[in-house]
Design a protein around this motif. Sequence first.
Motif, PDB file in Angstrom:
ATOM      1  N   UNK A 175       0.829  -1.204   0.000  1.00 26.77           N
ATOM      2  CA  UNK A 175       0.000   0.000   0.000  1.00 26.77           C
ATOM      3  C   UNK A 175       0.867   1.260   0.000  1.00 26.77           C
ATOM      4  N   UNK A 176       0.305   2.403  -0.353  1.00 26.91           N
ATOM      5  CA  UNK A 176       1.107   3.637  -0.442  1.00 26.91           C
ATOM      6  C   UNK A 176       1.838   4.001   0.848  1.00 26.91           C
ATOM      7  N   UNK A 177       1.326   3.602   1.986  1.00 24.22           N
ATOM      8  CA  UNK A 177       1.967   3.968   3.248  1.00 24.22           C
ATOM      9  C   UNK A 177       2.871   2.866   3.815  1.00 24.22           C
ATOM     10  N   UNK A 178       3.249   1.872   2.998  1.00 23.76           N
ATOM     11  CA  UNK A 178       4.085   0.771   3.511  1.00 23.76           C
ATOM     12  C   UNK A 178       5.536   1.237   3.680  1.00 23.76           C
ATOM     13  N   UNK A 218       9.614  -3.257   3.477  1.00 26.22           N
ATOM     14  CA  UNK A 218       8.757  -4.185   2.745  1.00 26.22           C
ATOM     15  C   UNK A 218       9.193  -4.265   1.282  1.00 26.22           C
ATOM     16  N   UNK A 219       9.505  -3.121   0.686  1.00 27.59           N
ATOM     17  CA  UNK A 219      10.016  -3.111  -0.690  1.00 27.59           C
ATOM     18  C   UNK A 219      11.325  -3.886  -0.769  1.00 27.59           C
ATOM     19  N   UNK A 220      12.192  -3.705   0.220  1.00 26.42           N
ATOM     20  CA  UNK A 220      13.473  -4.412   0.239  1.00 26.42           C
ATOM     21  C   UNK A 220      13.274  -5.915   0.347  1.00 26.42           C
ATOM     22  N   UNK A 221      12.323  -6.343   1.154  1.00 21.86           N
ATOM     23  CA  UNK A 221      12.053  -7.769   1.298  1.00 21.86           C
ATOM     24  C   UNK A 221      11.574  -8.373  -0.014  1.00 21.86           C
ATOM     25  N   UNK A 222      10.686  -7.689  -0.703  1.00 18.50           N
ATOM     26  CA  UNK A 222      10.229  -8.177  -2.001  1.00 18.50           C
ATOM     27  C   UNK A 222      11.373  -8.200  -3.012  1.00 18.50           C
ATOM     28  N   UNK A 223      12.242  -7.187  -2.979  1.00 13.83           N
ATOM     29  CA  UNK A 223      13.368  -7.144  -3.903  1.00 13.83           C
ATOM     30  C   UNK A 223      14.331  -8.302  -3.640  1.00 13.83           C
ATOM     31  N   UNK A 224      14.655  -8.556  -2.390  1.00 16.74           N
ATOM     32  CA  UNK A 224      15.567  -9.650  -2.059  1.00 16.74           C
ATOM     33  C   UNK A 224      14.954 -10.986  -2.454  1.00 16.74           C
ATOM     34  N   UNK A 225      13.677 -11.189  -2.164  1.00 15.51           N
ATOM     35  CA  UNK A 225      13.000 -12.427  -2.541  1.00 15.51           C
ATOM     36  C   UNK A 225      13.035 -12.604  -4.056  1.00 15.51           C
ATOM     37  N   UNK A 226      12.765 -11.521  -4.798  1.00 19.44           N
ATOM     38  CA  UNK A 226      12.812 -11.587  -6.259  1.00 19.44           C
ATOM     39  C   UNK A 226      14.200 -11.900  -6.779  1.00 19.44           C
ATOM     40  N   UNK A 227      15.229 -11.311  -6.176  1.00 13.25           N
ATOM     41  CA  UNK A 227      16.609 -11.591  -6.592  1.00 13.25           C
ATOM     42  C   UNK A 227      16.970 -13.045  -6.373  1.00 13.25           C
TER      43      UNK A 227
END
Length: 72
Positions: free
Chosen positions: A32-35, A39-48
Amino acid sequence: NRFKKITPLVDGCHVWMLCHLLECLLVPENCPPDCSKELYEQYFVWGCIWAMGASLFQDQVRHSSCKTYSLI
């Protein structure tokens, strides 16, 4: 090197896969816009991990946490 490639891929394929994973993950339902930035870093690491490691496997490794059970 303990990891071997199952399917040889050029580096561009890993970047392409990361972009597609992030496109699917970074949607308003997940972020969500206020996250937080974390959280973005966790998604990026998981994606990597998945984008870079999807074509790898670990050969002849036995973990001590794995137990062998006899079916007899």
